[in-house]
Design a protein around this motif. Structure first.
Motif, mmCIF file in Angstrom:
data_model
loop_
_atom_site.group_PDB
_atom_site.id
_atom_site.type_symbol
_atom_site.label_atom_id
_atom_site.label_comp_id
_atom_site.label_asym_id
_atom_site.label_seq_id
_atom_site.Cartn_x
_atom_site.Cartn_y
_atom_site.Cartn_z
ATOM 1 N N VAL A 39 75.450 -1.752 -92.080
ATOM 2 C CA VAL A 39 77.080 -1.865 -92.523
ATOM 3 C C VAL A 39 77.972 -2.504 -91.232
ATOM 4 C CG1 VAL A 39 78.925 -0.317 -92.737
ATOM 5 C CG2 VAL A 39 76.940 0.108 -93.886
ATOM 6 N N ILE A 40 77.194 -2.060 -90.035
ATOM 7 C CA ILE A 40 77.844 -2.817 -88.783
ATOM 8 C C ILE A 40 77.451 -4.448 -88.896
ATOM 9 C CG2 ILE A 40 77.824 -2.884 -86.132
ATOM 10 C CD1 ILE A 40 76.967 0.050 -86.392
ATOM 11 N N LEU A 41 76.232 -4.727 -89.224
ATOM 12 C CA LEU A 41 76.219 -6.146 -89.421
ATOM 13 C C LEU A 41 77.358 -6.933 -90.367
ATOM 14 C CD1 LEU A 41 72.437 -6.557 -89.758
ATOM 15 C CD2 LEU A 41 73.879 -6.763 -87.933
ATOM 16 N N GLY A 42 77.663 -6.075 -91.485
ATOM 17 C CA GLY A 42 78.832 -6.735 -92.201
ATOM 18 C C GLY A 42 80.243 -6.820 -91.585
ATOM 19 N N GLU A 43 80.289 -5.693 -90.865
ATOM 20 C CA GLU A 43 81.473 -5.520 -89.751
ATOM 21 C C GLU A 43 81.255 -6.897 -89.061
ATOM 22 O OE1 GLU A 43 81.553 -1.813 -87.931
ATOM 23 O OE2 GLU A 43 82.054 -1.059 -90.040
ATOM 24 N N ILE A 44 80.173 -7.198 -88.230
ATOM 25 C CA ILE A 44 80.235 -8.174 -87.344
ATOM 26 C C ILE A 44 80.456 -9.572 -88.015
ATOM 27 C CG2 ILE A 44 78.466 -9.391 -86.073
ATOM 28 C CD1 ILE A 44 77.353 -6.744 -85.434
ATOM 29 N N ARG A 45 79.961 -9.901 -89.248
ATOM 30 C CA ARG A 45 80.219 -10.966 -90.050
ATOM 31 C C ARG A 45 81.660 -11.059 -90.264
ATOM 32 N NH1 ARG A 45 80.910 -11.684 -95.753
ATOM 33 N NH2 ARG A 45 80.170 -13.888 -96.532
ATOM 34 N N ALA A 46 82.302 -9.964 -90.669
ATOM 35 C CA ALA A 46 83.627 -10.109 -91.000
ATOM 36 C C ALA A 46 84.501 -10.555 -89.721
ATOM 37 C CB ALA A 46 84.429 -8.921 -91.545
ATOM 38 N N THR A 47 84.066 -9.966 -88.687
ATOM 39 C CA THR A 47 84.735 -10.126 -87.384
ATOM 40 C C THR A 47 84.544 -11.810 -86.828
ATOM 41 O OG1 THR A 47 84.636 -7.955 -86.632
ATOM 42 C CG2 THR A 47 84.884 -9.564 -84.831
ATOM 43 N N LEU A 48 83.272 -12.238 -87.076
ATOM 44 C CA LEU A 48 83.011 -13.483 -86.796
ATOM 45 C C LEU A 48 83.506 -14.565 -87.833
ATOM 46 C CD1 LEU A 48 79.054 -13.428 -86.155
ATOM 47 C CD2 LEU A 48 80.720 -13.929 -84.558
#
Length: 177
Positions: A145-154
């Protein structure tokens, strides 16, 4: 799976000690330097050239937190999108109008463009800090789920970075000389 991390003998994590990364890069670069393989068999020379290229790419990508995160996500099958962040659509619309006015010779928008550039630059600073926090959180939990958050942030960072670039470009082209 993580070719660049493996080439440098690193665990695949998002947070890295940059000094350790540099030491590993230089150490492995000395081991695989093509000059050490001038008298080796062609296969070994080719392997040294390949490893040198991989090490150079790995160092270039992994030392930059944004490129590292993009690489990490890609290796986990997560692609970035080009969609603009919905919360910025109104600001982007206004910014594009100001840029068009500047291109048409209305220098009065320069002050507003400077303010917009400062605001977006501040957003980039905040985003970079939040990326560091996300990196640590993911490295501890390994929660996708954190990888998804990182994706959105990037995605948000890339979009804002492009806005700053566009504003800088237009301000430089239309600088008062």
């Amino acid at each position: 799976m993580m070719r660049y991390y493996e080439a440098l003998g690193l665990e695949p994590t998002l947070s890295l000690d940059l000094e350790d990364l540099k030491q590993r890069f230089y150490g492995r670069s000395r081991l695989w330097h093509p000059d050490r393989f001038t008298r080796a068999a062609p296969l070994e020379r080719d392997r040294a050239l390949d490893m040198t290229a991989i090490l150079n790419d790995a160092f270039r990508i992994l030392r930059d937190p944004v490129k590292r995160a993009e690489y990490f996500l890609k290796e986990h099958g997560i692609e970035l999108s080009g969609d603009p962040p919905s919360e910025l659509l109104e600001e982007v619309f206004d910014l594009n109008l100001m840029l068009e006015e500047l291109r048409e010779g209305h220098r009065s928008v320069r002050r507003d463009l400077d303010a917009a550039r400062e605001r977006f630059s501040g957003m980039l600073t905040e985003i970079d800090k939040s990326l560091e926090d996300h990196f640590c959180a993911y490295d501890i939990s390994r929660d996708r789920v954190i990888l998804g958050e990182i994706r959105a942030t990037l995605n948000r960072r890339k979009y804002i970075s492009n806005l700053v670039r566009d504003v800088d470009q237009q301000l430089n082209v239309h600088s008062p000389n």
